[in-house]
Design a protein around this motif. Structure first.
Motif, mmCIF file in Angstrom:
data_model
loop_
_atom_site.group_PDB
_atom_site.id
_atom_site.type_symbol
_atom_site.label_atom_id
_atom_site.label_comp_id
_atom_site.label_asym_id
_atom_site.label_seq_id
_atom_site.Cartn_x
_atom_site.Cartn_y
_atom_site.Cartn_z
ATOM 1 N N ILE A 84 40.014 38.556 11.500
ATOM 2 C CA ILE A 84 40.592 39.262 12.060
ATOM 3 C C ILE A 84 39.852 40.979 12.597
ATOM 4 O O ILE A 84 39.408 41.046 12.193
ATOM 5 N N ASP A 85 41.074 41.136 13.542
ATOM 6 C CA ASP A 85 40.010 42.226 14.571
ATOM 7 C C ASP A 85 40.289 43.362 14.272
ATOM 8 O O ASP A 85 41.145 43.246 13.876
ATOM 9 N N ILE A 142 46.452 50.691 9.964
ATOM 10 C CA ILE A 142 45.992 50.374 8.993
ATOM 11 C C ILE A 142 46.722 49.607 7.998
ATOM 12 O O ILE A 142 47.798 50.072 6.641
ATOM 13 N N SER A 143 46.879 48.461 7.803
ATOM 14 C CA SER A 143 48.545 47.822 6.895
ATOM 15 C C SER A 143 47.201 46.655 6.205
ATOM 16 O O SER A 143 45.891 46.078 6.412
ATOM 17 N N LYS A 144 47.751 45.839 5.233
ATOM 18 C CA LYS A 144 47.249 44.626 4.294
ATOM 19 C C LYS A 144 46.890 43.775 5.173
ATOM 20 O O LYS A 144 46.124 42.362 5.199
ATOM 21 N N THR A 145 47.723 43.920 6.313
ATOM 22 C CA THR A 145 47.623 42.567 7.747
ATOM 23 C C THR A 145 46.619 42.799 7.929
ATOM 24 O O THR A 145 45.747 41.533 8.603
ATOM 25 N N LYS A 146 45.567 43.613 8.913
ATOM 26 C CA LYS A 146 44.377 43.849 9.488
ATOM 27 C C LYS A 146 43.296 44.701 8.130
ATOM 28 O O LYS A 146 42.528 44.142 8.828
ATOM 29 N N TYR A 147 43.842 44.892 7.541
ATOM 30 C CA TYR A 147 42.942 45.660 6.539
ATOM 31 C C TYR A 147 42.941 45.655 4.904
ATOM 32 O O TYR A 147 42.790 46.764 4.329
ATOM 33 N N PRO A 148 43.686 44.190 4.243
ATOM 34 C CA PRO A 148 43.452 43.892 2.662
ATOM 35 C C PRO A 148 42.221 44.696 1.877
ATOM 36 O O PRO A 148 42.632 45.121 0.643
#
Length: 201
Positions: free
Chosen positions: A10-11, A182-188
């Motif tokens: 994930i970038d 800053i979401s669970k998709t990119k920053y779990p």
């Protein structure tokens, strides 16, 4: 690749970029409490953007848009047919250009809400083809490029109103694909979930 397992990559922004303005514990606490709004970290540089808390809600058609905005106290202004409009390709002095009204794309004669007041709080509202975005920033000192604890508290208050309206299912989650979101998709990992990733920025 045979039977090798491909790890998800994930970038994302670096920690230095993410926590340049606010500490990691502060950001994680914001993320823990917010159910509607997302913390958006500025890309910076020539993008000329700023930090903000944002949420986007979907609407189905013109009447649905008018009704939903009405539920949060926003009445859309009508732009008369004979009101001056900028001519595409023509340049205008800034003072003259500011006199024009910004029409909502695909919603003839409806003016963008832009800077508004909802439930007693300053917000920026922008309508797109099938969503409208609510942004919170600058509550403390009108600096629209930074967010503060005061902005976060506004978000908490607004979320209580959204909850009363039953809008949770209306949140457009495609914003999570943006690496500045800053979401669970990119920053779990900030939500207690680990993943393999490589940083950029």
């Amino acid at each position: 690749m045979g039977n090798s397992i491909k790890k998800m990559e994930i970038d994302k922004l670096t920690d230095n970029r993410l926590f340049e303005r606010h500490s990691k514990p502060t950001v994680k606490e914001w993320l823990r409490q917010l159910d509607y709004f997302y913390f958006i970290r500025a890309w910076g540089g020539h993008a000329n953007d700023g930090d903000a808390f944002k949420v986007e809600f979907v609407y189905s058609d013109r009447l649905d848009l008018i009704n939903k905005l009405g539920q949060i106290g926003i009445t859309l202004n009508i732009i008369p047919d004979d009101f001056p409009r900028p001519i595409i390709g023509q340049s205008y002095p800034s003072a003259e250009f500011e006199k024009f009204k910004t029409e909502i794309k695909n919603q003839k004669n409806l003016e963008q809400p832009s800077h508004s007041i909802i439930f007693g709080h300053k917000a920026f509202i922008w309508v797109s083809a099938n969503t409208f975005r609510i942004e919170i920033a600058g509550t403390k000192d009108n600096n629209l490029y930074e967010v503060t604890e005061e902005d976060f508290q506004v978000c908490i208050g607004l979320e209580k109103q959204f909850q009363k309206l039953g809008w949770h299912q209306l949140v457009d989650k495609t914003i999570e694909q943006n690496i500045c979101c800053i979401s669970k998709t990119k920053y779990p990992e900030l939500f207690g979930e680990e993943t393999t990733a490589h940083n950029i920025g």
